[in-house]
Design an enzyme around this catalytic site. Structure first.
Site, mmCIF file in Angstrom:
data_model
loop_
_atom_site.group_PDB
_atom_site.id
_atom_site.type_symbol
_atom_site.label_atom_id
_atom_site.label_comp_id
_atom_site.label_asym_id
_atom_site.label_seq_id
_atom_site.Cartn_x
_atom_site.Cartn_y
_atom_site.Cartn_z
ATOM 1 N N LYS A 1 0.829 -1.204 0.000
ATOM 2 C CA LYS A 1 0.000 0.000 0.000
ATOM 3 C C LYS A 1 0.867 1.258 0.000
ATOM 4 O O LYS A 1 1.911 1.314 0.665
ATOM 5 C CB LYS A 1 -0.900 -0.026 1.247
ATOM 6 C CG LYS A 1 -1.789 1.191 1.455
ATOM 7 C CD LYS A 1 -2.584 1.029 2.754
ATOM 8 C CE LYS A 1 -3.376 2.280 3.097
ATOM 9 N NZ LYS A 1 -4.095 2.140 4.384
ATOM 10 N N SER B 1 -8.722 3.345 4.494
ATOM 11 C CA SER B 1 -7.860 3.878 3.455
ATOM 12 C C SER B 1 -7.186 2.818 2.594
ATOM 13 O O SER B 1 -6.531 3.162 1.595
ATOM 14 C CB SER B 1 -6.768 4.754 4.103
ATOM 15 O OG SER B 1 -5.953 3.986 4.977
ATOM 16 N N SER C 1 -9.157 1.218 8.715
ATOM 17 C CA SER C 1 -8.719 1.212 7.318
ATOM 18 C C SER C 1 -8.425 -0.168 6.741
ATOM 19 O O SER C 1 -8.182 -0.285 5.543
ATOM 20 C CB SER C 1 -7.491 2.104 7.143
ATOM 21 O OG SER C 1 -7.848 3.450 7.317
#
Length: 471
Positions: A71, A147, A171
């Site tokens: 990520k 996220s 997230s």
């Protein structure tokens, strides 16, 4: 390896095929590359072209050959550019591996690319001015949560079986719910956190991954969990307890609390609540005792406590060797920097006190109950633009309240440090996935994995595939 053969397997399944000689690691990687490229054209979930070659890894590791993605959330993998979703961060390249990345390499994971995140990873919608909307494979007009949204989109679409994610307020779990995945947030300290939004964020953030199956989450936790050896900052951890065995273990008869009411009082979608109630009924059928109850969480204190993580993110920007150009930052990030500069020592002490006042009732609650069951999100996956991070009318506190209207159940357990997992236990009338969150006492990932496996067997989700899928 044909696309349908590859996309139908989880990580453990792929390992079995490779170890039996039915397929080689090179064939699996080639299939993964084709799958990622095929679905990303519709999902917009990558920040960079695929890595060529894949990042270095140990071919003898316990997960050797399993395709993987990281990520864009902080300096993470040596030599890989990062932007944390921001057009204001350009030319930044990680000079060293994050400790967790070193463990991913030691596990043998084949890292092929980097996934999207909102700017500064401070939203429950993976939408940024830099990268645009990441689209949900179940409905391209809807978002993927945040996220860790890019990771969720590609795992749900069958492009990879597992992808790196982190969780500072939900997230991991929020994208898991939005995309129909398993999202485990480990206990505070179970996995290493980085200095940018981890250790500096007062322990709110946990690093791990998104998976499609409970057994994959357990095997990955075995591979990367635990404290590092003394004196060795970047090394494979010592063998932890064998979490891979936990999904087969009997948890016994548990005291389960269930609630569908948000602590803030915001309404919860009836379809989401119904799936959660059904999960409680399944747990009763299995043999657990289910009671309607929840810990006492003050929503105003929760927002104050979560300001610690937000201010830590703002401080990281202010401490950066090259501060980003404010004109290129999105509106909430600009407000974050201003509020960080104005935050006083007294404000910090008030936020720390709020963290304690959230944590203590949660700790006491798990002396009476073994497990808490809630919805993960309060609503179905949001349409693009519903959470606008570039809206200048928000303060940090009002922004936190806004995203907690959408996801009101996850953040308390970042503050308290409890492990929590989101499971894809239902679908709406519209065909959208609905997640249910299970929470346990600190350091009881074993219990979460056991009960999650019971639910996975009783309410299987493996045959559900989104319209955008790699097969």
């Amino acid at each position: 390896m044909e696309p349908h053969e590859y996309a139908s397997q989880d990580a453990v399944g792929l390992l079995g095929l490779m170890r039996s000689g039915a397929v080689t690691a090179d064939e699996v990687e080639a299939a993964a590359r084709r799958a990622i490229e095929a679905v990303n054209a519709e999902l917009n979930a990558l920040t960079l072209p695929l890595f060529e070659p894949a990042l270095g890894h140990d071919p003898r590791g316990p997960l050797a050959g399993v395709p993987f993605l990281i990520k864009d959330s902080q300096p993470f993998a040596r030599g890989v550019p990062f932007a944390i979703g921001s057009r204001a961060i350009r030319g930044a390249v990680a000079s060293a591996d994050h400790e967790l990345m070193a463990r991913f390499r030691a596990a043998g994971l084949v890292t092929l690319g980097q996934t999207t995140t909102p700017e500064m990873a401070l939203s429950f919608a993976t939408e940024s001015v830099r990268y645009g909307f990441t689209r949900n494979p179940w409905d391209l007009e809807r978002g993927v949560g945040g996220s860790s949204g890019g990771a969720a989109a590609l795992v749900a679409a069958g492009a990879v079986p597992v992808a790196h994610a982190n969780d500072g307020a939900g997230s991991i779990r929020v994208p898991a719910a939005a995309c129909g995945l398993v999202g485990l947030k480990p206990s505070r300290g179970r996995t290493p956190c980085g200095p940018l939004i981890g250790e500096a964020a007062f322990g709110h953030s946990a690093e791990f991954a998104l998976t499609r199956t409970v057994r994959d989450a357990a095997h990955l936790l075995d591979a990367v969990g635990g404290a590092p050896p003394v004196g060795e900052k970047y090394a494979a951890p010592p063998p932890p307890r064998p979490y891979a065995d936990e999904p087969r273990a009997d948890p016994g008869r548990l005291r389960v609390a269930l609630t569908t009411a948000a602590w803030s009082g915001v309404p919860v979608d009836p379809q989401v609540a119904a799936v959660t109630v059904n999960a409680g009924q399944v747990l009763e059928w299995i043999g657990h005792t289910v009671t309607e109850a929840s810990p006492a969480v003050d929503p105003d204190l929760l927002v104050e406590a979560m300001m610690l993580g937000a201010i830590a993110a703002g401080a990281a920007l202010l401490r950066a060797r090259r501060r980003p150009d404010p004109a290129l930052l999105e509106a909430v990030t600009r407000r974050l920097i201003a509020e960080t500069q104005a935050f006083t020592a007294l404000d910090m002490m008030a936020a720390v006190d709020a963290q304690h006042q959230v944590t203590r009732p949660v700790g006491l609650f798990f002396e009476e109950y073994d497990l808490l069951v809630t919805p993960t999100l309060g609503h179905l996956p949001a349409r693009h633009g519903a959470l606008d991070y570039d809206d200048p009318d928000y303060s940090m506190r009002s922004w936190l309240r806004r995203i907690f209207e959408y996801g009101p159940f996850t953040a308390p357990f970042n503050v308290s440090g409890n492990p929590a997992i989101s499971l894809p236990l239902g679908h709406s009338r519209e065909g959208l996935p609905i997640g249910v969150q299970l929470v346990a006492a600190r350091d009881r990932e074993d219990l979460l994995l056991r009960v999650a496996a019971q639910l996975e067997q009783a309410v299987p989700w493996h045959d559900r595939k989104p319209p955008v899928h790699a097969d």
